[in-house]
Design an enzyme around this catalytic site. Structure first.
Site: not given
Length: 321
Positions: A165, A273, A296, A305
């Protein structure tokens, strides 16, 4: 020349510009969808004759009439900014204020280790290995589908994610329990390659223009997909090639496994994930390390999280004990 005859040429320019800039096929498909939608919304007018007010009206429509999610509205805006900046090369002008789609504050669904293992036990063959890599390495679904033989490093026990990504490369953990299955998968890739060579050299799809730089890369073991499609297909030039497994096949298998595992909460491939991240954090892994493993861009994304784990309360305990 009327507007409708201009539109196909415009879309050809959009696609050509995106390919020069090496945008992913998924981004190309998405941006083309929003640009076509924008043109139809304004009565098939050419975007060159429009500007900020028309873009604002379109974004208002998406939020107020279509009730799209915040991310969807931003996606449409990004597509139109790309169109005006890189294709039409004309200033979009001031869009002004418009209704923003609300971003819901939802926590991701995560599984306990026992639940994740129950899900994996319902999968078999390559699907089980793909599920194990999403949970054990924190890979996204598409990153798992796009793995090649060269991306697995058994000596250092790492997996290299290429063009993930944001078109970024990164490395992540290779679970030791996956090594035997990965070795079998590579042996299978070798057998399939030998068969295709005997039948007439069907190469795998390669990134960008690599096949012109290295003509034999498509038929070398290192570049073979770990999880190939069941049959060859035609690429954009009409050449017969072998692509990787389609993500929808994996999604279907994982969703079925989660239903069969009788989970209390619905889940998907991305749930595996999410569970990778929460398991690492619950075992004391530094959040910056988890951020790097997940790929990220910002640590703020990873911090969600900590809320799932309930670690965001600075040790505060309930008065009930």
């Amino acid at each position: 020349m009327d507007t409708q005859s201009k539109s196909p040429k415009l879309m050809d320019r959009v696609k050509a510009t995106m390919r020069v800039k090496r945008y992913s096929p998924r981004t190309e498909k998405t941006y083309c969808y929003w640009i076509r939608y924008f043109i139809r919304f304004h009565g098939v007018r050419h975007p060159g004759s429009m500007g900020g007010p028309e873009v604002r009206a379109f974004l208002e429509h998406l939020a107020v009439e279509r009730h799209v999610a915040s991310a969807t509205q931003n996606q449409a805006l990004n597509a139109l900014v790309f169109l005006y900046r890189h294709v039409l090369e004309q200033p979009l002008g001031d869009i002004g204020e418009f209704s923003r789609a609300r971003r819901p504050c939802r926590l991701p669904v995560v599984l306990s280790h026992e639940e994740a293992m129950r899900v994996l036990s319902q999968l078999s063959g390559p699907m089980r290995l793909m599920g194990a890599l999403m949970y054990g390495s924190g890979l996204r679904l598409l990153e798992t589908c796009r793995l090649r033989v060269r991306d697995i490093d058994f000596d250092r026990q790492i997996v290299t994610v290429r063009a993930g990504k944001g078109d970024k490369d990164r490395t992540t953990l290779l679970p030791a329990t996956c090594i035997p299955c990965l070795q079998q998968q590579i042996s299978s890739a070798q057998r399939q390659l030998d068969y295709r060579l005997a039948q007439g050299r069907v190469p795998v799809t390669l990134p960008h223009a690599l096949d012109r730089k290295y003509p034999n890369a498509g038929v070398s073991l290192a570049w073979q997909w770990l999880f190939p499609a069941s049959r060859p297909c035609f690429d954009d030039t009409g050449k017969v090639v072998l692509h990787h497994i389609h993500p929808s096949a994996v999604q279907k298998a994982v969703k079925h496994a989660m239903r069969t595992a009788s989970l209390t909460r619905p889940g998907s491939c991305h749930t595996l994930r999410h569970s990778f991240a929460t398991q690492l954090l619950s075992r004391g892994t530094d959040i910056r390390t988890v951020q790097e493993l997940l790929g990220h861009k910002s640590v703020e994304t990873t911090q969600i999280y900590t809320h799932v784990l309930g670690n965001g309360f600075a040790g505060v305990k309930s008065p009930l004990g």
